[in-house]
Structure formats: structure tokens, C-alpha cells
Write an enzyme that holds these catalytic residues in place. Structure first.
Site, PDB file in Angstrom:
ATOM      1  N   ASP A  35       0.864  -1.171   0.000  1.00 57.07           N
ATOM      2  CA  ASP A  35       0.000   0.000   0.000  1.00 57.07           C
ATOM      3  C   ASP A  35       0.918   1.243   0.000  1.00 57.07           C
ATOM      4  O   ASP A  35       2.129   1.111   0.221  1.00 57.07           O
ATOM      5  CB  ASP A  35      -0.875  -0.065   1.257  1.00 57.07           C
ATOM      6  CG  ASP A  35      -1.574   1.233   1.562  1.00 57.07           C
ATOM      7  OD1 ASP A  35      -2.301   1.717   0.687  1.00 57.07           O
ATOM      8  OD2 ASP A  35      -1.386   1.771   2.670  1.00 57.07           O
ATOM      9  N   PHE A  36       0.376   2.412  -0.238  1.00 57.07           N
ATOM     10  CA  PHE A  36       1.222   3.613  -0.301  1.00 57.07           C
ATOM     11  C   PHE A  36       1.081   4.485   0.966  1.00 57.07           C
ATOM     12  O   PHE A  36       1.970   4.498   1.820  1.00 57.07           O
ATOM     13  CB  PHE A  36       0.903   4.425  -1.559  1.00 57.07           C
ATOM     14  CG  PHE A  36       1.793   5.624  -1.724  1.00 57.07           C
ATOM     15  CD1 PHE A  36       3.130   5.465  -2.058  1.00 57.07           C
ATOM     16  CD2 PHE A  36       1.293   6.913  -1.546  1.00 57.07           C
ATOM     17  CE1 PHE A  36       3.963   6.569  -2.183  1.00 57.07           C
ATOM     18  CE2 PHE A  36       2.124   8.021  -1.684  1.00 57.07           C
ATOM     19  CZ  PHE A  36       3.457   7.845  -2.010  1.00 57.07           C
ATOM     20  N   ASP A  37      -0.080   5.141   1.111  1.00 55.45           N
ATOM     21  CA  ASP A  37      -0.247   6.106   2.222  1.00 55.45           C
ATOM     22  C   ASP A  37      -0.247   5.374   3.566  1.00 55.45           C
ATOM     23  O   ASP A  37      -1.036   4.456   3.784  1.00 55.45           O
ATOM     24  CB  ASP A  37      -1.578   6.854   2.060  1.00 55.45           C
ATOM     25  CG  ASP A  37      -1.581   7.748   0.835  1.00 55.45           C
ATOM     26  OD1 ASP A  37      -1.273   8.936   0.973  1.00 55.45           O
ATOM     27  OD2 ASP A  37      -1.850   7.242  -0.268  1.00 55.45           O
ATOM     28  N   ASP A  65      -1.557  -0.698   5.767  1.00 58.70           N
ATOM     29  CA  ASP A  65      -1.853  -0.110   7.090  1.00 58.70           C
ATOM     30  C   ASP A  65      -3.332   0.123   7.352  1.00 58.70           C
ATOM     31  O   ASP A  65      -3.703   0.555   8.437  1.00 58.70           O
ATOM     32  CB  ASP A  65      -1.130   1.232   7.248  1.00 58.70           C
ATOM     33  CG  ASP A  65      -1.821   2.336   6.468  1.00 58.70           C
ATOM     34  OD1 ASP A  65      -2.085   2.128   5.271  1.00 58.70           O
ATOM     35  OD2 ASP A  65      -2.120   3.380   7.057  1.00 58.70           O
TER      36      ASP A  65
END
Ligand code: MG
Length: 256
Positions: free
Chosen positions: A14-16, A202
Site C-alpha cells: 500500500d502507499f499512504d 496499514d
């Protein structure tokens, strides 16, 4: 980790909140150049696939990561891309007009709520409320749900994320299915026998991927303190994700 015959490794992230610290505004989030360099190195390693699986629109996540040769899933996996190819979920494409109309009405109705950010991402939308005063959040939630009720039944759904309400087409799709589809497209049928997967995320939307990939490798939730998760392991923050990537890059690229 790798079973007999599993000579590929896919590192899906995932990124953020996983690769980059969350900021007040999504546009202010920056990928640390050190992490970008690690992803680039891993992406160029033989038999290693790197994929970023994000709630952001595909163009947006590509721009933030800035690497050409890796795999991407945008809009929670409704759009997939790799070097030279893109795929979009058909039913989600058909709902694009409903998402846009819903965003227009929400922008109008929420214009007096301080700090709110309504983001039309094409195949989905986000109503960010990180900067909204706590006392206004209940009103904001009510207005979003009211607007969803004006849409033809069964077409759009709301999903809660970290200080954001996601508005998604009501299709049977999630980050877990997207991750599997991405690997199938990149490696072909039977990829499960040839590829071990590390998935790191997250947020609540990453839980679908933890479940979908439970038999394929290692799943890791990023959270500052222990919490219920379908992931097998937990790390505390973006810095620890960086150390994990360093370790993986070390194993995969060290000839000894
Ligand atoms: Mg996240």
C-alpha cells in the site's frame, strides 16, 4: 518462506501510511527518495515483482511513486497497470458518472464544512476529513450517507478509512482480488505455484488482501500498536517498512 518451485517473489505494498507518512492533505504526501531507490532496485531484480496497491487514482499513485517498470493498482484495485498495459473493472467504469454526480452534490452540500476535501478519483471518490473539526464529522457522515441514498440502489457504497470516507462502486472487488489479478496478469495462470508474496498495508482496505494472500506468503500490517488484523505480522511505522525492504533487497540481490 518460498516453497518448492516458488522462484519468484512479489513485494506488494500500500502507499499512504505504509510507504509514505500520511499528511493533512493527500497531495502533500511524499515518498522518501531512499525508499524510492529501494523499490527501483527491487523492481529491477530478476524474478522480483514490485506492486503498489493504493486507494488513490492510478495516475495519482504513479505520479507519487514515479517508477515506470513496476505494477500498480489504483482506486483500491479497480484500475490495474504494468509496463505497457492497463486494465479497469468494467462495472466500475460504468458507475463513473454516478461517482462524478455524487461528488458534485457533496462538494455543494459540504461547502460550509471547514477542512473537508471531496476528491473525485474517477472510479471512486474520497471525502477526506482529517482537517475537519471533530464536531462537524457527524454531520459530514450523515450528508454522505444521505447522498448515497439518492443513488439508484446497489450502485455505490461507502467505506470507512483513516480519516476518510471512500465512495466506491458496489462491485465484488477489493485489494485482495486486485493483488491476485495483478500477479495473474504479470505471471500467468498458476502463478501461486511459482511466486511467494509479501504484502504490506496499514488500513482496513488492506485486510482483504491479508485474507486473500494468507496462503501465498507473508502479510504485514503497519500499526503503531498491536491490533486485531488478519495479517500474520505487524510492523510499527513507515521506517520499519523501509528496513524490511532493505532486508528483502539484501537477500534478493546479494549473490552470496
Ligand atoms: Mg494506507
Amino acid at each position: 518462506m518460498a516453497g518448492a518451485g516458488r522462484d519468484h517473489l512479489a513485494v506488494l505494498l500500500d502507499f499512504d501510511g505504509t510507504l509514505a507518512e500520511i499528511a493533512d492533505r493527500p497531495d502533500d504526501v511524499r515518498l522518501d527518495p531512499r525508499l524510492r531507490a529501494l523499490l527501483e532496485r527491487l523492481g529491477h531484480t530478476p524474478r522480483v515483482l514490485v506492486g503498489i496497491i493504493s486507494g488513490r487514482a492510478l495516475d495519482d499513485i504513479r505520479r507519487h511513486v514515479g517508477l515506470e517498470h513496476i505494477l500498480y493498482a489504483g482506486n483500491h484495485g479497480l484500475e490495474l497497470a504494468g509496463p505497457g498495459w492497463t486494465l479497469a473493472h468494467d462495472a466500475a467504469v460504468e458507475a463513473r458518472g454516478l461517482v462524478a454526480a455524487c461528488c458534485d452534490r457533496l462538494s455543494l452540500r459540504l461547502r460550509d464544512v471547514r477542512g473537508v476535501l471531496v476528491e473525485n478519483k474517477g472510479l471512486s471518490a474520497s471525502v477526506h476529513f482529517r482537517l475537519v473539526p471533530r464536531k462537524s464529522v457527524t454531520t459530514l457522515r450523515r450528508i454522505v450517507l444521505e447522498e448515497l441514498e439518492r443513488v439508484p440502489p446497489g450502485r455505490l457504497v461507502a467505506r470507512e478509512g483513516k480519516m476518510v470516507l471512500e465512495i466506491l462502486p458496489a462491485v465484488d472487488w477489493d485489494k485482495g482480488r486486485a493483488a491476485r489479478r495483478l500477479l495473474e496478469h504479470a505471471l500467468g495462470d498458476g502463478w501461486e505455484a511459482r511466486c511467494s508474496v509479501v504484502y504490506v498495508g496499514d488500513d482496513s482496505t488492506d485486510e482483504d488482501a491479508f485474507v486473500a494472500l494468507a496462503e501465498n506468503g507473508i502479510t504485514i500490517r503497519v500499526a503503531p500498536y498491536p491490533q486485531p488484523t488478519a495479517a500474520r505480522y505487524q510492523v510499527r511505522n513507515v521506517e520499519e517498512v523501509g528496513r524490511l525492504l532493505e532486508a528483502i533487497a539484501g537477500w534478493m540481490t546479494d549473490p552470496t
